[in-house]
Design a protein around this motif. Structure first.
Motif, PDB file in Angstrom:
ATOM      1  N   ALA A  38      34.616  64.100  33.341  1.00 14.58           N
ATOM      2  CA  ALA A  38      33.985  64.164  34.664  1.00 14.58           C
ATOM      3  C   ALA A  38      33.686  62.764  35.218  1.00 14.58           C
ATOM      4  N   ARG A  39      32.458  62.508  35.711  1.00 13.19           N
ATOM      5  CA  ARG A  39      32.248  61.239  36.425  1.00 13.19           C
ATOM      6  C   ARG A  39      32.366  60.025  35.511  1.00 13.19           C
ATOM      7  N   ASP A  40      32.058  60.205  34.214  1.00 14.84           N
ATOM      8  CA  ASP A  40      32.210  59.088  33.284  1.00 14.84           C
ATOM      9  C   ASP A  40      33.690  58.698  33.172  1.00 14.84           C
ATOM     10  N   LEU A  41      34.534  59.713  33.071  1.00  9.97           N
ATOM     11  CA  LEU A  41      35.981  59.456  32.963  1.00  9.97           C
ATOM     12  C   LEU A  41      36.495  58.813  34.249  1.00  9.97           C
ATOM     13  N   ARG A  42      35.996  59.307  35.382  1.00 11.04           N
ATOM     14  CA  ARG A  42      36.449  58.740  36.666  1.00 11.04           C
ATOM     15  C   ARG A  42      36.007  57.290  36.788  1.00 11.04           C
ATOM     16  N   GLN A  43      34.765  57.018  36.345  1.00 15.53           N
ATOM     17  CA  GLN A  43      34.250  55.653  36.454  1.00 15.53           C
ATOM     18  C   GLN A  43      35.098  54.689  35.612  1.00 15.53           C
ATOM     19  N   ILE A  44      35.404  55.104  34.384  1.00 11.76           N
ATOM     20  CA  ILE A  44      36.145  54.220  33.484  1.00 11.76           C
ATOM     21  C   ILE A  44      37.598  54.074  33.943  1.00 11.76           C
ATOM     22  N   SER A  45      38.215  55.198  34.361  1.00 11.87           N
ATOM     23  CA  SER A  45      39.620  55.054  34.772  1.00 11.87           C
ATOM     24  C   SER A  45      39.718  54.277  36.076  1.00 11.87           C
ATOM     25  N   ALA A  46      38.740  54.461  36.976  1.00 14.66           N
ATOM     26  CA  ALA A  46      38.756  53.679  38.222  1.00 14.66           C
ATOM     27  C   ALA A  46      38.594  52.192  37.905  1.00 14.66           C
ATOM     28  N   ALA A  47      37.702  51.876  36.949  1.00 15.49           N
ATOM     29  CA  ALA A  47      37.493  50.462  36.586  1.00 15.49           C
ATOM     30  C   ALA A  47      38.802  49.857  36.071  1.00 15.49           C
ATOM     31  N   LEU A  48      39.513  50.634  35.252  1.00 15.50           N
ATOM     32  CA  LEU A  48      40.783  50.137  34.704  1.00 15.50           C
ATOM     33  C   LEU A  48      41.799  49.838  35.805  1.00 15.50           C
ATOM     34  N   LYS A  49      41.817  50.675  36.823  1.00 19.66           N
ATOM     35  CA  LYS A  49      42.736  50.450  37.938  1.00 19.66           C
ATOM     36  C   LYS A  49      42.270  49.258  38.786  1.00 19.66           C
ATOM     37  N   MET A  50      40.942  49.184  39.015  1.00 14.23           N
ATOM     38  CA  MET A  50      40.402  48.136  39.885  1.00 14.23           C
ATOM     39  C   MET A  50      40.676  46.730  39.358  1.00 14.23           C
ATOM     40  N   ILE A  51      40.565  46.576  38.020  1.00 13.65           N
ATOM     41  CA  ILE A  51      40.719  45.212  37.494  1.00 13.65           C
ATOM     42  C   ILE A  51      42.150  44.695  37.650  1.00 13.65           C
ATOM     43  N   THR A  52      43.110  45.619  37.731  1.00 15.98           N
ATOM     44  CA  THR A  52      44.485  45.168  37.970  1.00 15.98           C
ATOM     45  C   THR A  52      44.571  44.529  39.351  1.00 15.98           C
ATOM     46  N   ASP A  53      43.948  45.173  40.325  1.00 14.71           N
ATOM     47  CA  ASP A  53      43.950  44.603  41.684  1.00 14.71           C
ATOM     48  C   ASP A  53      43.165  43.294  41.725  1.00 14.71           C
ATOM     49  N   MET A  54      42.032  43.267  40.977  1.00 12.93           N
ATOM     50  CA  MET A  54      41.226  42.042  41.002  1.00 12.93           C
ATOM     51  C   MET A  54      41.995  40.878  40.371  1.00 12.93           C
ATOM     52  N   GLU A  55      42.730  41.187  39.317  1.00 14.18           N
ATOM     53  CA  GLU A  55      43.514  40.130  38.663  1.00 14.18           C
ATOM     54  C   GLU A  55      44.582  39.602  39.627  1.00 14.18           C
ATOM     55  N   ARG A  56      45.177  40.509  40.404  1.00 11.36           N
ATOM     56  CA  ARG A  56      46.191  40.090  41.389  1.00 11.36           C
ATOM     57  C   ARG A  56      45.555  39.221  42.476  1.00 11.36           C
ATOM     58  N   ILE A  57      44.311  39.560  42.839  1.00  8.29           N
ATOM     59  CA  ILE A  57      43.604  38.751  43.845  1.00  8.29           C
ATOM     60  C   ILE A  57      43.469  37.309  43.328  1.00  8.29           C
ATOM     61  N   GLY A  58      43.098  37.193  42.044  1.00 18.49           N
ATOM     62  CA  GLY A  58      42.988  35.864  41.426  1.00 18.49           C
ATOM     63  C   GLY A  58      44.324  35.130  41.492  1.00 18.49           C
ATOM     64  N   ASP A  59      45.399  35.855  41.179  1.00 17.55           N
ATOM     65  CA  ASP A  59      46.733  35.234  41.218  1.00 17.55           C
ATOM     66  C   ASP A  59      47.061  34.750  42.630  1.00 17.55           C
ATOM     67  N   GLN A  60      46.678  35.560  43.626  1.00 14.93           N
ATOM     68  CA  GLN A  60      47.027  35.176  44.990  1.00 14.93           C
ATOM     69  C   GLN A  60      46.219  33.968  45.478  1.00 14.93           C
TER      70      GLN A  60
ATOM     71  N   GLU B 275      39.514  40.281  33.039  1.00 16.27           N
ATOM     72  CA  GLU B 275      40.318  41.512  33.057  1.00 16.27           C
ATOM     73  C   GLU B 275      40.514  42.038  31.637  1.00 16.27           C
ATOM     74  N   ARG B 276      40.852  41.121  30.718  1.00 18.04           N
ATOM     75  CA  ARG B 276      41.090  41.562  29.331  1.00 18.04           C
ATOM     76  C   ARG B 276      39.812  42.120  28.703  1.00 18.04           C
ATOM     77  N   ASP B 277      38.661  41.469  28.996  1.00 21.17           N
ATOM     78  CA  ASP B 277      37.396  41.931  28.406  1.00 21.17           C
ATOM     79  C   ASP B 277      37.043  43.334  28.918  1.00 21.17           C
ATOM     80  N   ILE B 278      37.196  43.525  30.237  1.00 19.68           N
ATOM     81  CA  ILE B 278      36.847  44.827  30.823  1.00 19.68           C
ATOM     82  C   ILE B 278      37.807  45.898  30.307  1.00 19.68           C
ATOM     83  N   GLU B 279      39.085  45.520  30.243  1.00 21.73           N
ATOM     84  CA  GLU B 279      40.100  46.454  29.745  1.00 21.73           C
ATOM     85  C   GLU B 279      39.742  46.895  28.325  1.00 21.73           C
ATOM     86  N   SER B 280      39.341  45.933  27.520  1.00 22.58           N
ATOM     87  CA  SER B 280      39.055  46.282  26.126  1.00 22.58           C
ATOM     88  C   SER B 280      37.777  47.135  26.035  1.00 22.58           C
TER      89      SER B 280
END
Lengths: 242, 265
Positions: A74-96, A56-61
């Motif tokens: 445009a789509r580049d911004l959407r891709q990067i901002s979506a990735a930033l949001k997705m990793i928060t959920d993925m990190e929570r999945i790891g916690d669970q 998560e930290r590596d992707i965030e950085s």
């Protein structure tokens, strides 16, 4: 300049796939630890959560650097901002997955193969995680939609497991009741993993279409603020997670 | 607020506060067809950015809004441009038009005169000669251009001694002195450092409450930072015209997306 940017976006995708695989593995190992009654495997799940946090930290950085250096639109911004949001959920999945492992350890669950329904639920939730990341990388709107509908299946599985375990609790044996409560919590964590995968799928839809339709469907809200069809820990008191 | 045109990528809305309306505008430099049937409505008190690769026609289009192309040899213009309902090519003389539609260029171009005379020049041409009135206009214009505090003690020194950023704000003050309705800006910050650029951007955003601003820029971030509407030009055509936030987040046309994400141009 653009070629370099494309290479970095590809690297972002690869890192997301890797993080998705780590999450999938954590869910699989946690449920395996449960069905094998294997405390060592459960401890490993907790130890390996560090790798998910690091991913998560590596992707965030990487995302922060791309935002700074490329000032995407445009789509580049959407891709990067979506990735930033997705990793928060993925990190929570790891916690669970870790939380499941902790229950196995603290409840000293050492019996083998008693919970086929939970195995089935774990496989469904784990597939949702993999498919949501695949949908992101392949920009596959249909697959993202399928992940969202599969959440209903996982929710139903949770309801069914819960009902079964409530019956067990009703038998009046303290030990069985305690074990059933632990299993309900494990099933609840798996249900939450399904919710996080759904969140990821919603960000996939955003990255493709620019529209984020996630969150609470206000049309489905009942007068006491509970969303119809949404599974809460207790439908009487719980509010949707922010 | 109104943005409209003929293309499907140009949002259509009803208007009560339309400032400039461009209908089927064609411009030819001799045989070269530089603007191809542009339809566009520019709302008042908003900033409209024109973007596109070099040679796409955006600066040519900007110049048609105050008839700066008129005197160029071989230029032929067809179509209609109206400013608050008046046809600027048929029913308005160029002097009246340029009083109402001011322009700021890429390179700051102060006159080789004092700061005061630069700002007072336009009002004098328009017949204002009373010193007290000119003093008032100079102070008001310099204040509006956010440069009064820096220049109030050097009003009678040469404008050529100012920094590039100060010269550009002086040129904006000079434009404001004749109280235009519209300010056209042709890459006004491309010759300036980041601090001066930021001052001009802040200034443009402050000015839009009183003026309508149309700005040509090559800086995508600048367009997304300061403008309300953005028009993307390519090869003399208006490809997409929309609210800036929408154009930069979900462009409707693939050519717009490819340009703003740096895939061509």
């Amino acid at each position: 300049m653009r070629n370099r940017f494309d290479e970095e976006l590809n690297s972002l995708n690869t890192q997301l796939i890797n993080m998705g695989s780590l999450c999938e593995q954590a869910i699989r190992n946690a449920t395996q630890a449960l069905s094998d009654g294997d405390q060592g495997k459960a401890r490993n799940v907790i130890l390996e959560d560090g790798a998910i946090d690091q991913a998560e930290r590596d992707i965030e950085s990487l995302c922060f650097r791309l935002l700074l250096q490329q000032q995407p639109v445009a789509r580049d911004l959407r891709q990067i901002s979506a990735a930033l949001k997705m990793i928060t959920d993925m990190e929570r999945i790891g916690d669970q997955a870790s939380d499941i492992a902790e229950i196995i350890i603290s409840a000293k669950m050492a019996e083998k193969g008693r919970f086929p329904k939970i195995d089935e639920m774990s496989q469904a939730a784990s597939a949702m995680v993999t498919e949501s990341v695949t949908a992101f990388v392949n920009k596959d709107l249909e697959l993202a939609g399928r992940v969202e509908s599969n959440d209903d299946v996982v929710d139903l599985m949770f309801e069914s497991i819960k009902s079964k375990l409530i019956e067990e609790i009703g038998k009046g044996n303290d030990e069985i009741a305690q074990r059933s409560i632990d299993l309900i919590m494990i099933a609840k964590y798996l249900e939450r993993i399904g919710d996080h995968a759904t969140n990821i799928a919603e960000w996939v839809v955003f990255s493709i279409t620019g529209v984020h339709e996630g969150g609470i469907d206000t049309k489905k809200l009942t007068p006491n603020g509970v969303e119809e069809g949404r599974v809460y820990a207790s439908a009487d008191t719980a509010k949707p997670e922010k | 607020m109104t943005i409209s045109g003929t293309s499907e990528n140009i949002e259509q809305k009803n208007t009560a506060d339309l400032c400039i309306k461009v209908e089927n505008l064609h411009l030819y430099y001799g045989q070269f067809h530089a603007l191809k049937g542009i339809n566009m409505e520019i709302p008042e008190h908003e900033i409209t950015a024109l973007i596109g690769p070099s040679g796409c026609g955006k600066s040519t289009f900007l110049k048609t809004l105050n008839r700066m192309n008129d005197l160029e040899e071989g230029v032929r213009i067809e179509g209609k441009v109206t400013l608050n309902g008046t046809d600027i090519y048929r029913d308005m003389d160029a002097i009246e038009l340029r009083k109402r539609v001011g322009m700021v260029f890429q390179q700051p171009n102060p006159f080789p005169k004092s700061v005061y005379e630069n700002v007072a020049y336009g009002p004098r041409i328009n017949g204002i000669n009373r010193k007290s009135e000119l003093d008032e206009i100079v102070e008001r214009s310099l204040r509006q251009a956010a440069i009064w505090d820096e220049l109030k003690d050097r009003l009678y020194k040469s404008a050529l001694g100012l920094s590039g950023g100060q010269q550009q704000r002086l040129c904006i003050a000079r434009t404001l002195a004749v109280e235009p309705e519209v300010i056209l800006m042709d890459e006004p910050t491309s010759a300036l450092d980041p601090i001066s650029t930021s001052r001009i951007e802040d200034l443009a955003m402050d000015l839009k409450k009183d003026y309508t601003i149309v700005i040509v820029t090559h800086n995508m971030q600048q367009a997304s930072r300061i403008s309300d509407n953005t028009a993307f030009f390519l090869l003399g055509e208006l490809i997409e015209y929309n609210k800036t936030e929408k154009l930069f987040s979900i462009p409707a046309d693939k050519r717009t997306e490819d340009y703003i994400t740096g895939r061509f141009g």
